[in-house]
Design a protein around this motif. Sequence first.
Motif, mmCIF file in Angstrom:
data_model
loop_
_atom_site.group_PDB
_atom_site.id
_atom_site.type_symbol
_atom_site.label_atom_id
_atom_site.label_comp_id
_atom_site.label_asym_id
_atom_site.label_seq_id
_atom_site.Cartn_x
_atom_site.Cartn_y
_atom_site.Cartn_z
ATOM 1 N N VAL A 40 3.347 4.314 -0.182
ATOM 2 C CA VAL A 40 3.600 3.023 0.445
ATOM 3 C C VAL A 40 4.704 3.153 1.495
ATOM 4 O O VAL A 40 4.621 2.575 2.587
ATOM 5 C CB VAL A 40 3.989 1.979 -0.612
ATOM 6 N N PHE A 41 5.726 3.930 1.176
ATOM 7 C CA PHE A 41 6.823 4.115 2.121
ATOM 8 C C PHE A 41 6.325 4.778 3.400
ATOM 9 O O PHE A 41 6.733 4.394 4.510
ATOM 10 C CB PHE A 41 7.930 4.959 1.472
ATOM 11 N N ARG A 42 5.448 5.776 3.281
ATOM 12 C CA ARG A 42 4.909 6.428 4.482
ATOM 13 C C ARG A 42 4.096 5.448 5.322
ATOM 14 O O ARG A 42 4.136 5.490 6.557
ATOM 15 C CB ARG A 42 4.057 7.640 4.079
ATOM 16 N N ASP A 43 3.339 4.564 4.662
ATOM 17 C CA ASP A 43 2.580 3.547 5.400
ATOM 18 C C ASP A 43 3.513 2.605 6.154
ATOM 19 O O ASP A 43 3.237 2.219 7.298
ATOM 20 C CB ASP A 43 1.684 2.758 4.449
ATOM 21 N N VAL A 44 4.609 2.220 5.514
ATOM 22 C CA VAL A 44 5.585 1.356 6.181
ATOM 23 C C VAL A 44 6.194 2.077 7.384
ATOM 24 O O VAL A 44 6.373 1.472 8.458
ATOM 25 C CB VAL A 44 6.677 0.914 5.193
ATOM 26 N N CYS A 45 6.503 3.352 7.229
ATOM 27 C CA CYS A 45 7.056 4.122 8.350
ATOM 28 C C CYS A 45 6.070 4.176 9.517
ATOM 29 O O CYS A 45 6.460 4.051 10.687
ATOM 30 C CB CYS A 45 7.404 5.538 7.890
ATOM 31 N N GLU A 46 4.781 4.354 9.200
ATOM 32 C CA GLU A 46 3.755 4.430 10.246
ATOM 33 C C GLU A 46 3.640 3.106 10.997
ATOM 34 O O GLU A 46 3.440 3.099 12.213
ATOM 35 C CB GLU A 46 2.411 4.789 9.609
ATOM 36 N N ALA A 47 3.775 2.004 10.274
ATOM 37 C CA ALA A 47 3.564 0.680 10.872
ATOM 38 C C ALA A 47 4.872 -0.033 11.179
ATOM 39 O O ALA A 47 4.882 -1.254 11.350
ATOM 40 C CB ALA A 47 2.717 -0.176 9.934
ATOM 41 N N ARG A 48 5.956 0.673 11.284
ATOM 42 C CA ARG A 48 7.262 0.024 11.405
ATOM 43 C C ARG A 48 7.375 -0.843 12.659
ATOM 44 O O ARG A 48 7.995 -1.911 12.629
ATOM 45 C CB ARG A 48 8.376 1.077 11.399
ATOM 46 N N GLU A 49 6.777 -0.431 13.766
ATOM 47 C CA GLU A 49 6.869 -1.239 14.984
ATOM 48 C C GLU A 49 6.109 -2.552 14.829
ATOM 49 O O GLU A 49 6.554 -3.597 15.316
ATOM 50 C CB GLU A 49 6.324 -0.451 16.172
#
Length: 414
Positions: A40-49
């Motif tokens: 989940v954290f990696r997904d948040v990093c990918e979609a941070r913008e």
Amino acid sequence: MQTGHVTTPFGRRAMSLALVKGQMAIADPDPGVRIEKWKVFRDVCEARERLGLQDRALAVLDALLTFYPHGELNTSCGLVVFPSNAQLSVRAHGITETTLRRQLAALVDAGLILRRDSPNGKRYAHRNRAGEIEQAYGFDLTPLLARATELALLAQDVAAERTRFRRAREALTICRRDVRKLISAAVEEGATGNWDQVESEYVSILARLPRQPNRSQVETTLDEMELLREEVLNMLEMQLKTNEMHGNAVQNDRHLHNSNTESINELEPSSGKEQGENLADNSLTRDEPNEPQKTKREPIKAFPLGMVLRACPQITDYGVGGRIEHWRELMKAAVVVRSMLGVSPSAYEEACNAMGPENAAVAMACILERSNFITSAGGYLRDLTRRAHRGEFSLGPMLMALIKANDQGDRRTA
């Protein structure tokens, strides 16, 4: 009614209806759902913008997840962590307390965590005699579990958008290289044509591209560059065909000499009017094996519909519902414009036969765009048709000129 996630902050932190709405939108996750927290954290990093987060907010979220003792987010184990600001600052690589507070608020606003403030604002937990947590006050990670699927899809969309952007830039790089080298080859080998104007247009297209463009800007520049490349190739193709015809002039003259006198007069009329009419008739009625190959014309190549609508935005007003999304809708709108501008059906039919129905519709759109400067739309279209019969007509310069004029008008208006 779902009210379990709605909580108000302690102290001077204000509550807003937007925050209430965001908390209510978080659905209760299924009890049996388990999600690996670092995925989940990696997904948040990918979609941070897309989520409106800075890098430091991700560092704070990473620190919060380290205080969750399990590898998977699971409601049965509790999802509230309660570290102090000092502990969070250490695990967030020494971030200052002011910045820490600001990034925690950003995570709350993004709907990734919830505040579970105690009566006195402190973060702690109540445990039973067995040492299990019964009630905890701190930061609730439930939104990460509830929105795991949404965040995964958002991350995939961001990755796909990045791929489209990369491919658009690659295509633009190749197209720029093609145009640059084709112009250089034409100039060095003395090909006929206004290559200074082509060079100027090439520089102008690149000058309109910002230093840090987005995908839409890159694709717009790519469309313009592809149109310019198509025009350069058409010019070079016409030059090569002309050279080939001159090289075979003696053979063609001998071939024509063996034909009857009438065919010579029909294929090479003395006036422009005869050439525009007789050449069209001969192409339909004569199919003799001895007829010269120079009477066979290749169809004018169609251009992207988006580029046409950018050059000729007025034609959109005559589409069904005030919009044009397909070539068929453009051709229907062109028939309406033809009637409005007083172009006869026969003139438009001849244009369709000479250019193809799509390009005839584009020609009508260009005429509409310049109708204030054209005395007779029908006569202008017939002239374009005659030039198309002779292989001397291309839509590229017309579209490029209109695009350039529209862009300059937009800049003046802005």
